[in-house]
Scaffold this active site. Structure first.
Site, PDB file in Angstrom:
ATOM      1  N   HIS A   1       0.820  -1.210   0.000  1.00  0.00           N
ATOM      2  CA  HIS A   1       0.000   0.000   0.000  1.00  0.00           C
ATOM      3  C   HIS A   1       0.855   1.263   0.000  1.00  0.00           C
ATOM      4  O   HIS A   1       2.068   1.235   0.239  1.00  0.00           O
ATOM      5  CB  HIS A   1      -0.958   0.003   1.193  1.00  0.00           C
TER       6      HIS A   1
ATOM      7  N   CYS B   1       2.960  -5.171   6.714  1.00  0.00           N
ATOM      8  CA  CYS B   1       2.604  -4.797   5.349  1.00  0.00           C
ATOM      9  C   CYS B   1       3.819  -4.201   4.627  1.00  0.00           C
ATOM     10  O   CYS B   1       4.843  -3.891   5.231  1.00  0.00           O
ATOM     11  CB  CYS B   1       1.451  -3.801   5.348  1.00  0.00           C
TER      12      CYS B   1
END
Length: 321
Positions: free
Chosen positions: A207, A223
Protein backbone atom coordinates in the site's frame (compact mmCIF):
# COMPACT_ATOMS: atom_id res chain seq x y z
CA UNK A 1 2.89 8.08 -14.49
CA UNK A 2 2.88 5.13 -16.95
CA UNK A 3 5.92 2.86 -17.08
CA UNK A 4 8.53 3.80 -19.64
CA UNK A 5 9.01 1.66 -22.75
CA UNK A 6 12.08 0.92 -24.80
CA UNK A 7 12.46 2.87 -28.01
CA UNK A 8 10.29 1.33 -30.73
CA UNK A 9 13.29 0.13 -32.74
CA UNK A 10 14.38 -2.01 -29.77
CA UNK A 11 11.04 -3.52 -28.86
CA UNK A 12 9.89 -7.02 -29.75
CA UNK A 13 13.30 -8.20 -31.05
CA UNK A 14 14.88 -8.69 -27.63
CA UNK A 15 15.33 -12.32 -26.68
CA UNK A 16 16.44 -13.50 -23.20
CA UNK A 17 19.33 -15.44 -24.70
CA UNK A 18 20.81 -12.41 -26.44
CA UNK A 19 23.15 -10.55 -24.12
CA UNK A 20 24.28 -8.30 -26.97
CA UNK A 21 20.72 -7.26 -27.73
CA UNK A 22 20.10 -6.52 -24.04
CA UNK A 23 23.30 -4.46 -23.75
CA UNK A 24 22.27 -2.44 -26.80
CA UNK A 25 18.88 -1.79 -25.24
CA UNK A 26 20.40 -0.86 -21.88
CA UNK A 27 22.80 1.60 -23.52
CA UNK A 28 19.95 3.22 -25.43
CA UNK A 29 17.77 3.44 -22.33
CA UNK A 30 16.87 7.06 -21.70
CA UNK A 31 15.32 6.75 -18.25
CA UNK A 32 16.17 9.38 -15.67
CA UNK A 33 18.54 8.91 -12.73
CA UNK A 34 15.80 7.70 -10.40
CA UNK A 35 13.81 5.69 -12.97
CA UNK A 36 12.26 2.52 -11.62
CA UNK A 37 12.03 0.67 -14.96
CA UNK A 38 14.91 -1.17 -16.63
CA UNK A 39 15.29 -3.53 -19.59
CA UNK A 40 15.14 -7.10 -18.29
CA UNK A 41 18.56 -8.71 -18.77
CA UNK A 42 19.01 -12.19 -20.26
CA UNK A 43 18.94 -15.13 -17.86
CA UNK A 44 22.74 -15.27 -17.58
CA UNK A 45 22.92 -11.62 -16.46
CA UNK A 46 21.69 -10.42 -13.07
CA UNK A 47 22.55 -6.72 -12.71
CA UNK A 48 20.36 -3.75 -13.56
CA UNK A 49 20.89 -0.01 -13.21
CA UNK A 50 24.10 1.83 -12.40
CA UNK A 51 25.57 3.87 -9.57
CA UNK A 52 25.57 7.66 -9.70
CA UNK A 53 26.82 10.54 -7.57
CA UNK A 54 24.67 13.53 -6.68
CA UNK A 55 25.59 16.73 -4.86
CA UNK A 56 23.68 17.72 -1.72
CA UNK A 57 22.14 21.20 -1.56
CA UNK A 58 22.29 23.25 1.63
CA UNK A 59 18.67 22.41 2.56
CA UNK A 60 18.91 18.66 1.84
CA UNK A 61 18.69 15.76 4.26
CA UNK A 62 19.61 12.24 3.22
CA UNK A 63 15.90 11.44 3.49
CA UNK A 64 15.10 14.14 0.91
CA UNK A 65 17.78 12.86 -1.43
CA UNK A 66 16.66 9.24 -1.01
CA UNK A 67 13.13 10.05 -2.07
CA UNK A 68 14.30 12.03 -5.10
CA UNK A 69 16.44 9.05 -6.15
CA UNK A 70 13.65 6.53 -5.41
CA UNK A 71 15.72 4.63 -2.85
CA UNK A 72 14.90 3.77 0.74
CA UNK A 73 16.13 5.42 3.93
CA UNK A 74 18.31 2.52 5.06
CA UNK A 75 19.62 2.03 1.51
CA UNK A 76 21.02 5.53 1.23
CA UNK A 77 22.53 5.47 4.74
CA UNK A 78 24.29 2.15 4.10
CA UNK A 79 25.69 3.50 0.83
CA UNK A 80 26.94 6.69 2.53
CA UNK A 81 28.42 5.75 5.92
CA UNK A 82 29.60 8.64 8.04
CA UNK A 83 27.37 11.21 6.34
CA UNK A 84 24.89 12.89 8.68
CA UNK A 85 21.36 11.90 7.72
CA UNK A 86 19.88 15.24 8.79
CA UNK A 87 22.63 17.58 7.62
CA UNK A 88 24.85 16.06 4.93
CA UNK A 89 26.12 19.52 4.04
CA UNK A 90 26.03 21.61 0.89
CA UNK A 91 28.35 20.23 -1.79
CA UNK A 92 28.67 16.78 -0.21
CA UNK A 93 28.90 14.01 -2.80
CA UNK A 94 26.22 11.37 -2.18
CA UNK A 95 26.31 7.91 -3.71
CA UNK A 96 23.02 7.00 -5.34
CA UNK A 97 22.73 3.22 -4.75
CA UNK A 98 20.78 2.62 -7.96
CA UNK A 99 22.42 -0.58 -9.18
CA UNK A 100 20.89 -3.88 -8.12
CA UNK A 101 21.35 -7.63 -8.39
CA UNK A 102 18.06 -9.31 -9.19
CA UNK A 103 16.96 -11.67 -6.38
CA UNK A 104 17.41 -15.41 -6.84
CA UNK A 105 13.75 -16.06 -7.65
CA UNK A 106 11.61 -16.59 -10.75
CA UNK A 107 11.49 -13.46 -12.90
CA UNK A 108 7.74 -13.25 -12.90
CA UNK A 109 5.16 -11.21 -11.01
CA UNK A 110 6.33 -9.45 -7.85
CA UNK A 111 9.41 -10.46 -5.87
CA UNK A 112 10.08 -8.81 -2.51
CA UNK A 113 13.42 -9.23 -0.72
CA UNK A 114 12.89 -8.43 2.97
CA UNK A 115 16.51 -7.64 4.09
CA UNK A 116 16.96 -5.44 1.03
CA UNK A 117 13.58 -3.76 1.59
CA UNK A 118 13.03 -3.64 -2.16
CA UNK A 119 10.32 -4.85 -4.51
CA UNK A 120 10.86 -6.09 -8.07
CA UNK A 121 8.02 -6.37 -10.58
CA UNK A 122 8.30 -8.28 -13.85
CA UNK A 123 5.39 -7.21 -16.10
CA UNK A 124 4.02 -9.70 -18.59
CA UNK A 125 5.50 -9.18 -22.06
CA UNK A 126 3.10 -8.32 -24.87
CA UNK A 127 3.47 -7.66 -28.59
CA UNK A 128 3.64 -3.95 -27.77
CA UNK A 129 6.18 -3.99 -24.94
CA UNK A 130 9.65 -5.37 -24.31
CA UNK A 131 10.66 -7.35 -21.25
CA UNK A 132 11.33 -5.00 -18.33
CA UNK A 133 11.75 -5.05 -14.59
CA UNK A 134 10.49 -2.35 -12.25
CA UNK A 135 12.00 -1.88 -8.81
CA UNK A 136 10.94 0.21 -5.82
CA UNK A 137 11.99 0.62 -2.17
CA UNK A 138 9.50 -0.57 0.45
CA UNK A 139 9.09 -0.59 4.19
CA UNK A 140 8.67 -3.99 5.83
CA UNK A 141 7.53 -5.30 9.18
CA UNK A 142 9.53 -4.39 12.26
CA UNK A 143 11.03 -7.02 14.52
CA UNK A 144 7.86 -7.82 16.49
CA UNK A 145 5.62 -7.66 13.38
CA UNK A 146 7.82 -9.42 10.84
CA UNK A 147 6.74 -9.63 7.20
CA UNK A 148 6.24 -13.35 6.39
CA UNK A 149 8.29 -15.19 3.77
CA UNK A 150 6.44 -17.26 1.20
CA UNK A 151 4.44 -17.42 -2.00
CA UNK A 152 1.33 -15.29 -2.33
CA UNK A 153 -0.67 -13.44 -4.96
CA UNK A 154 -2.59 -10.19 -5.41
CA UNK A 155 -6.24 -10.88 -4.57
CA UNK A 156 -7.76 -7.36 -4.71
CA UNK A 157 -6.87 -3.77 -5.58
CA UNK A 158 -8.49 -0.71 -4.02
CA UNK A 159 -8.23 3.01 -4.76
CA UNK A 160 -8.82 5.35 -1.82
CA UNK A 161 -9.17 2.48 0.66
CA UNK A 162 -10.57 2.73 4.15
CA UNK A 163 -8.63 0.99 6.91
CA UNK A 164 -10.06 -1.25 9.59
CA UNK A 165 -7.23 -1.59 12.14
CA UNK A 166 -6.92 -5.14 13.55
CA UNK A 167 -7.64 -5.47 17.24
CA UNK A 168 -3.96 -6.14 17.98
CA UNK A 169 -2.95 -2.82 16.40
CA UNK A 170 -5.75 -0.94 18.19
CA UNK A 171 -4.56 -2.36 21.53
CA UNK A 172 -0.97 -1.33 20.79
CA UNK A 173 -2.08 2.18 19.81
CA UNK A 174 -4.21 2.53 22.95
CA UNK A 175 -1.24 1.52 25.12
CA UNK A 176 0.74 4.37 23.50
CA UNK A 177 -2.07 6.77 24.34
CA UNK A 178 -3.05 7.11 20.67
CA UNK A 179 -6.36 5.24 20.37
CA UNK A 180 -7.55 4.38 16.88
CA UNK A 181 -11.15 4.41 15.60
CA UNK A 182 -12.72 1.19 14.38
CA UNK A 183 -12.51 2.41 10.79
CA UNK A 184 -10.33 5.13 9.24
CA UNK A 185 -11.94 6.52 6.06
CA UNK A 186 -10.05 7.51 2.91
CA UNK A 187 -8.17 10.77 3.18
CA UNK A 188 -4.89 12.33 4.31
CA UNK A 189 -5.00 10.65 7.73
CA UNK A 190 -5.35 7.14 6.32
CA UNK A 191 -2.11 5.15 6.76
CA UNK A 192 -2.88 3.16 3.59
CA UNK A 193 -2.71 6.26 1.42
CA UNK A 194 -4.51 6.27 -1.93
CA UNK A 195 -3.74 2.75 -3.15
CA UNK A 196 -3.76 -0.73 -1.63
CA UNK A 197 -3.20 -4.20 -3.09
CA UNK A 198 -4.31 -7.10 -0.91
CA UNK A 199 -2.24 -10.29 -0.68
CA UNK A 200 -3.59 -13.80 -0.27
CA UNK A 201 -1.64 -13.85 3.00
CA UNK A 202 -4.45 -12.84 5.39
CA UNK A 203 -4.06 -9.30 6.72
CA UNK A 204 -1.15 -8.22 4.50
CA UNK A 205 -1.16 -5.45 1.91
CA UNK A 206 1.11 -3.59 -0.48
CA UNK A 207 0.00 0.00 0.00
CA UNK A 208 0.81 3.69 -0.18
CA UNK A 209 1.36 5.78 2.94
CA UNK A 210 0.74 9.15 4.56
CA UNK A 211 4.22 8.90 6.14
CA UNK A 212 6.61 8.59 3.19
CA UNK A 213 9.69 9.41 5.26
CA UNK A 214 9.56 5.85 6.68
CA UNK A 215 9.82 4.07 3.32
CA UNK A 216 12.84 1.81 3.19
CA UNK A 217 12.85 1.02 6.93
CA UNK A 218 11.44 -1.66 9.23
CA UNK A 219 8.51 0.33 10.56
CA UNK A 220 5.29 -1.48 9.55
CA UNK A 221 3.05 -4.11 11.13
CA UNK A 222 4.09 -6.53 8.39
CA UNK A 223 2.60 -4.80 5.35
CA UNK A 224 4.71 -3.46 2.48
CA UNK A 225 4.66 0.33 2.33
CA UNK A 226 5.66 2.29 -0.80
CA UNK A 227 6.29 5.92 -1.71
CA UNK A 228 2.99 7.42 -2.92
CA UNK A 229 4.45 8.23 -6.35
CA UNK A 230 5.81 4.69 -6.73
CA UNK A 231 2.60 2.82 -6.01
CA UNK A 232 0.72 5.29 -8.21
CA UNK A 233 2.97 4.07 -11.02
CA UNK A 234 2.80 0.39 -10.08
CA UNK A 235 -0.88 0.05 -9.16
CA UNK A 236 -2.47 0.20 -12.64
CA UNK A 237 0.18 -2.13 -14.07
CA UNK A 238 -0.39 -5.07 -11.69
CA UNK A 239 -3.39 -7.31 -12.43
CA UNK A 240 -5.31 -9.19 -9.76
CA UNK A 241 -3.87 -12.70 -9.58
CA UNK A 242 -0.24 -11.56 -9.98
CA UNK A 243 2.06 -13.95 -8.08
CA UNK A 244 4.03 -12.48 -5.18
CA UNK A 245 7.19 -14.16 -3.89
CA UNK A 246 8.54 -12.83 -0.57
CA UNK A 247 12.13 -13.94 0.05
CA UNK A 248 14.83 -13.34 2.62
CA UNK A 249 18.18 -12.87 0.85
CA UNK A 250 20.71 -10.68 2.70
CA UNK A 251 23.34 -12.12 0.33
CA UNK A 252 22.74 -11.79 -3.40
CA UNK A 253 25.17 -12.89 -6.11
CA UNK A 254 24.90 -12.05 -9.78
CA UNK A 255 26.77 -12.07 -13.07
CA UNK A 256 27.47 -9.19 -15.41
CA UNK A 257 29.47 -10.40 -18.42
CA UNK A 258 32.41 -12.36 -16.93
CA UNK A 259 32.35 -10.74 -13.50
CA UNK A 260 30.54 -12.08 -10.45
CA UNK A 261 29.15 -9.45 -8.08
CA UNK A 262 28.03 -9.70 -4.46
CA UNK A 263 25.39 -7.48 -2.86
CA UNK A 264 25.38 -7.77 0.93
CA UNK A 265 22.69 -6.38 3.21
CA UNK A 266 22.61 -6.42 7.02
CA UNK A 267 20.68 -9.45 8.31
CA UNK A 268 17.46 -8.92 10.24
CA UNK A 269 18.14 -8.01 13.85
CA UNK A 270 16.19 -10.92 15.32
CA UNK A 271 18.08 -13.59 13.37
CA UNK A 272 21.05 -13.84 15.70
CA UNK A 273 20.91 -17.65 15.71
CA UNK A 274 21.35 -17.96 11.95
CA UNK A 275 24.64 -18.44 10.08
CA UNK A 276 26.93 -15.40 9.85
CA UNK A 277 26.95 -13.42 6.62
CA UNK A 278 30.32 -14.78 5.48
CA UNK A 279 29.09 -18.35 5.85
CA UNK A 280 25.92 -17.49 3.95
CA UNK A 281 27.98 -15.88 1.21
CA UNK A 282 30.31 -18.88 0.93
CA UNK A 283 27.35 -21.24 0.67
CA UNK A 284 25.86 -19.16 -2.14
CA UNK A 285 29.26 -18.94 -3.84
CA UNK A 286 29.53 -22.73 -3.83
CA UNK A 287 26.12 -23.00 -5.51
CA UNK A 288 27.05 -20.46 -8.18
CA UNK A 289 30.46 -22.06 -8.81
CA UNK A 290 28.79 -25.40 -9.61
CA UNK A 291 27.06 -23.74 -12.56
CA UNK A 292 29.91 -21.51 -13.73
CA UNK A 293 33.44 -21.87 -12.30
CA UNK A 294 35.31 -18.68 -11.40
CA UNK A 295 38.38 -17.33 -9.62
CA UNK A 296 37.34 -15.79 -6.31
CA UNK A 297 38.91 -12.64 -4.87
CA UNK A 298 38.76 -13.54 -1.17
CA UNK A 299 39.73 -10.09 0.08
CA UNK A 300 37.02 -8.43 -2.01
CA UNK A 301 34.44 -10.84 -0.62
CA UNK A 302 35.58 -10.23 2.95
CA UNK A 303 35.40 -6.47 2.47
CA UNK A 304 31.91 -6.71 0.96
CA UNK A 305 30.70 -8.74 3.94
CA UNK A 306 32.27 -6.33 6.43
CA UNK A 307 30.90 -3.19 4.76
CA UNK A 308 27.39 -4.52 4.02
CA UNK A 309 26.80 -1.50 1.81
CA UNK A 310 23.87 -2.97 -0.09
CA UNK A 311 25.61 -2.16 -3.39
CA UNK A 312 26.93 -4.73 -5.90
CA UNK A 313 30.73 -5.15 -5.78
CA UNK A 314 32.90 -7.42 -7.98
CA UNK A 315 34.26 -10.47 -6.16
CA UNK A 316 35.23 -12.97 -8.88
CA UNK A 317 36.06 -13.46 -12.53
CA UNK A 318 34.79 -16.37 -14.61
CA UNK A 319 37.35 -18.94 -15.70
CA UNK A 320 38.10 -18.98 -19.39
CA UNK A 321 36.34 -21.77 -21.21
Amino acid sequence: MPPRQLPARLRSRLRPSSCIAWLAAALCWTASLHAAVYPLPPLDTDLIGQLHFVTAEHHDTLLDIARRLDVGQDEIELANPGIDRWLPGEGTQIIAPTRFILPAAPRTGIVLNIPEMRLYYYPAVTDETAATVQTFPVSVGRMDWATPVGTSRITAKTRDPSWTPPESIRIEAAERGEPLPAVIPPGPDNPLGKYAMRLSLPGYLIHSTNKPYGVGMRVTHGCLRMYPEDIEMLFPDVPVGTPVEIVKQPVKLGWFMDTLYAEIHPPLEEETDGPPLLEMALNRIAEVWEKRPFVLDGSALKQAVEERSGMPVPIARAKER
